[in-house]
Design a protein around this motif. Structure first.
Motif, PDB file in Angstrom:
ATOM      1  N   VAL A  91     -14.207  43.743 -36.931  1.00  0.00           N
ATOM      2  CA  VAL A  91     -14.005  45.188 -37.016  1.00  0.00           C
ATOM      3  C   VAL A  91     -14.142  45.841 -35.640  1.00  0.00           C
ATOM      4  N   ASN A  92     -15.058  45.317 -34.815  1.00  0.00           N
ATOM      5  CA  ASN A  92     -15.298  45.885 -33.488  1.00  0.00           C
ATOM      6  C   ASN A  92     -14.391  45.298 -32.411  1.00  0.00           C
ATOM      7  N   ARG A  93     -13.376  44.532 -32.853  1.00  0.00           N
ATOM      8  CA  ARG A  93     -12.349  43.980 -31.967  1.00  0.00           C
ATOM      9  C   ARG A  93     -12.919  42.987 -30.962  1.00  0.00           C
ATOM     10  N   ARG A  94     -13.993  42.294 -31.354  1.00  0.00           N
ATOM     11  CA  ARG A  94     -14.503  41.206 -30.535  1.00  0.00           C
ATOM     12  C   ARG A  94     -13.913  39.896 -31.053  1.00  0.00           C
ATOM     13  N   THR A  95     -14.042  38.833 -30.267  1.00  0.00           N
ATOM     14  CA  THR A  95     -13.241  37.637 -30.525  1.00  0.00           C
ATOM     15  C   THR A  95     -13.956  36.521 -31.272  1.00  0.00           C
ATOM     16  N   ASP A  96     -15.282  36.590 -31.437  1.00  0.00           N
ATOM     17  CA  ASP A  96     -16.005  35.427 -31.940  1.00  0.00           C
ATOM     18  C   ASP A  96     -16.285  35.488 -33.444  1.00  0.00           C
ATOM     19  N   PRO A 117     -10.141  31.916 -34.709  1.00  0.00           N
ATOM     20  CA  PRO A 117      -8.708  32.037 -34.433  1.00  0.00           C
ATOM     21  C   PRO A 117      -8.363  32.908 -33.242  1.00  0.00           C
ATOM     22  N   CYS A 118      -9.234  33.848 -32.891  1.00  0.00           N
ATOM     23  CA  CYS A 118      -8.914  34.728 -31.770  1.00  0.00           C
ATOM     24  C   CYS A 118      -9.048  33.997 -30.434  1.00  0.00           C
ATOM     25  N   SER A 119     -10.057  33.163 -30.318  1.00  0.00           N
ATOM     26  CA  SER A 119     -10.264  32.412 -29.081  1.00  0.00           C
ATOM     27  C   SER A 119      -9.631  31.027 -29.127  1.00  0.00           C
ATOM     28  N   GLY A 120      -9.276  30.565 -30.341  1.00  0.00           N
ATOM     29  CA  GLY A 120      -8.688  29.242 -30.487  1.00  0.00           C
ATOM     30  C   GLY A 120      -9.700  28.113 -30.538  1.00  0.00           C
ATOM     31  N   ARG A 121     -10.986  28.424 -30.532  1.00  0.00           N
ATOM     32  CA  ARG A 121     -11.996  27.369 -30.600  1.00  0.00           C
ATOM     33  C   ARG A 121     -12.075  26.832 -32.031  1.00  0.00           C
ATOM     34  N   PHE A 122     -12.112  25.516 -32.152  1.00  0.00           N
ATOM     35  CA  PHE A 122     -12.090  24.867 -33.459  1.00  0.00           C
ATOM     36  C   PHE A 122     -13.009  23.651 -33.394  1.00  0.00           C
ATOM     37  N   PHE A 123     -13.942  23.568 -34.340  1.00  0.00           N
ATOM     38  CA  PHE A 123     -14.891  22.469 -34.389  1.00  0.00           C
ATOM     39  C   PHE A 123     -14.901  21.883 -35.796  1.00  0.00           C
ATOM     40  N   SER A 124     -15.072  20.569 -35.873  1.00  0.00           N
ATOM     41  CA  SER A 124     -15.163  19.916 -37.171  1.00  0.00           C
ATOM     42  C   SER A 124     -16.256  18.862 -37.133  1.00  0.00           C
ATOM     43  N   GLY A 125     -16.789  18.540 -38.307  1.00  0.00           N
ATOM     44  CA  GLY A 125     -17.835  17.532 -38.352  1.00  0.00           C
ATOM     45  C   GLY A 125     -17.922  16.879 -39.709  1.00  0.00           C
ATOM     46  N   GLY A 185     -21.420  35.916 -31.692  1.00  0.00           N
ATOM     47  CA  GLY A 185     -21.429  36.216 -33.114  1.00  0.00           C
ATOM     48  C   GLY A 185     -21.031  35.010 -33.948  1.00  0.00           C
ATOM     49  N   SER A 186     -21.256  35.105 -35.241  1.00  0.00           N
ATOM     50  CA  SER A 186     -20.769  34.169 -36.250  1.00  0.00           C
ATOM     51  C   SER A 186     -21.342  32.771 -36.097  1.00  0.00           C
ATOM     52  N   SER A 187     -20.748  31.820 -36.825  1.00  0.00           N
ATOM     53  CA  SER A 187     -21.238  30.442 -36.853  1.00  0.00           C
ATOM     54  C   SER A 187     -20.930  29.679 -35.574  1.00  0.00           C
ATOM     55  N   LEU A 188     -20.277  30.309 -34.609  1.00  0.00           N
ATOM     56  CA  LEU A 188     -20.087  29.664 -33.307  1.00  0.00           C
ATOM     57  C   LEU A 188     -21.420  29.314 -32.659  1.00  0.00           C
ATOM     58  N   LYS A 189     -22.498  29.973 -33.071  1.00  0.00           N
ATOM     59  CA  LYS A 189     -23.812  29.663 -32.498  1.00  0.00           C
ATOM     60  C   LYS A 189     -24.173  28.201 -32.735  1.00  0.00           C
ATOM     61  N   PHE A 190     -23.951  27.713 -33.950  1.00  0.00           N
ATOM     62  CA  PHE A 190     -24.191  26.297 -34.232  1.00  0.00           C
ATOM     63  C   PHE A 190     -23.303  25.409 -33.361  1.00  0.00           C
ATOM     64  N   CYS A 191     -22.063  25.831 -33.190  1.00  0.00           N
ATOM     65  CA  CYS A 191     -21.088  24.998 -32.481  1.00  0.00           C
ATOM     66  C   CYS A 191     -21.383  24.924 -30.991  1.00  0.00           C
ATOM     67  N   LEU A 192     -21.957  25.979 -30.421  1.00  0.00           N
ATOM     68  CA  LEU A 192     -22.354  25.907 -29.016  1.00  0.00           C
ATOM     69  C   LEU A 192     -23.438  24.855 -28.820  1.00  0.00           C
ATOM     70  N   LEU A 193     -24.352  24.745 -29.777  1.00  0.00           N
ATOM     71  CA  LEU A 193     -25.351  23.675 -29.720  1.00  0.00           C
ATOM     72  C   LEU A 193     -24.678  22.319 -29.859  1.00  0.00           C
ATOM     73  N   ALA A 194     -23.788  22.195 -30.840  1.00  0.00           N
ATOM     74  CA  ALA A 194     -23.118  20.922 -31.104  1.00  0.00           C
ATOM     75  C   ALA A 194     -22.305  20.459 -29.904  1.00  0.00           C
ATOM     76  N   ASN A 195     -21.749  21.398 -29.165  1.00  0.00           N
ATOM     77  CA  ASN A 195     -20.893  21.076 -28.025  1.00  0.00           C
ATOM     78  C   ASN A 195     -21.668  20.949 -26.716  1.00  0.00           C
ATOM     79  N   GLY A 196     -22.993  20.989 -26.792  1.00  0.00           N
ATOM     80  CA  GLY A 196     -23.793  20.840 -25.584  1.00  0.00           C
ATOM     81  C   GLY A 196     -23.755  22.021 -24.657  1.00  0.00           C
ATOM     82  N   GLU A 197     -23.447  23.214 -25.190  1.00  0.00           N
ATOM     83  CA  GLU A 197     -23.392  24.424 -24.366  1.00  0.00           C
ATOM     84  C   GLU A 197     -24.674  25.244 -24.457  1.00  0.00           C
ATOM     85  N   ALA A 198     -25.545  24.932 -25.397  1.00  0.00           N
ATOM     86  CA  ALA A 198     -26.798  25.649 -25.586  1.00  0.00           C
ATOM     87  C   ALA A 198     -27.787  24.701 -26.255  1.00  0.00           C
TER      88      ALA A 198
END
Length: 266
Positions: A91-96, A117-125, A185-198
């Motif tokens: 709603v606030n026009r952010r991408t995550d 979909p806005c940033s194109g980042r895609f993770f699966s497990g 924002g969103s579930s990307l927080k888990f994915c940053l950990l999974a990807n070794g970014e946090a």
């Protein structure tokens, strides 16, 4: 199953972006949280696909749940769907913001996909394998690579919610000492950990199982953990809770190779 999840997430993400670019009204659910055409249309796509492919596996989806539509019996295996996680970001026009689909079995999130979909980042497990996928402009998967959690960095990179920060979260981060804060924002927080970014994602605010299951599945597949404050793995399929509604999560700490029982090893 993972291939079907990926296909449905891409189709739902395409529809989410159509609405994002066209614009839409924002309605309010009974809990005052926002909901849009993108939430509803994404959920329709995912549920239609899952029910066609796996008619015997119950679906627990955010917007159906908000409308009072719940499976009678979950059994030991069921799907959890959040068709647009991060509606406030949308709603606030952010991408995550993300599309989330997960399979839980015996209380454990086993298979999951998270598509932003806005940033194109895609993770699966799925057990033993977590991947980051590269998507082209036509919503096709063009490559994939394995990902895994990292050993704790110095200073620790702590993922914090952009829209749902709390005093408890701020106190936890202060207790860690020096830390780099990554706000997303969103579930990307888990994915940053999974990807070794946090390294650590403390959550002391409200979440539901459909908010966390897909990202949690990716994180666990990448070698991370998600534990409640008493040190137990976050469980799924929670119904008839004495102190909360069905599928509501307690507070938790998600981490790479750094955490035990809600505190960080340093």
């Amino acid at each position: 199953m993972l291939e079907i999840f990926e296909r449905l997430a891409l189709a739902a993400g395409r529809e989410v972006m159509r609405v994002f670019h066209a614009g839409c009204a924002v309605d309010r659910k009974s809990d005052s949280s926002p909901v849009t055409e993108a939430d509803r249309e994404s959920e329709k796509i995912i549920l239609a696909g899952l029910r066609a492919e796996f008619p015997d596996i119950p679906c627990v989806a955010e917007e159906e749940a908000a409308a009072g539509v719940m499976p009678g019996e979950l059994g030991e295996t069921f799907f959890l769907i959040d068709p647009l996680d991060g509606t406030k970001e949308f709603v606030n026009r952010r991408t995550d913001f993300t599309v989330n689909i997960a399979l839980a079995r015996h209380g454990v999130p086993e298979v999951g996909v998270v598509f932003a979909p806005c940033s194109g980042r895609f993770f699966s497990g799925l057990p033993g394998r977590a991947e980051a996928l590269e998507i082209d402009g036509d919503y096709r998967i063009v490559s994939r690579r394995p990902i895994s959690v990292r050993t704790a960095a110095t200073p620790l990179a702590v993922v914090a919610s952009r829209s749902h920060n709390t005093p408890e979260t701020e106190a936890y981060i202060r207790d860690l000492g020096a830390a780099e804060i990554v706000s997303v924002g969103s579930s990307l927080k888990f994915c940053l950990l999974a990807n070794g970014e946090a390294d650590v994602y403390p959550r002391f605010g409200r979440t539901m199982e459909w908010d966390t299951a897909a990202g949690d599945a990716v994180l666990r597949a990448a070698g991370g953990t998600t534990r409640t404050l008493d040190g137990k793995p976050l469980a799924y399929g929670k119904r008839n809770q004495a102190d909360d509604e069905d599928f509501a999560n307690p507070h938790f700490i998600a981490s790479g190779r750094v955490a035990t029982a809600g505190r960080v090893e340093r």
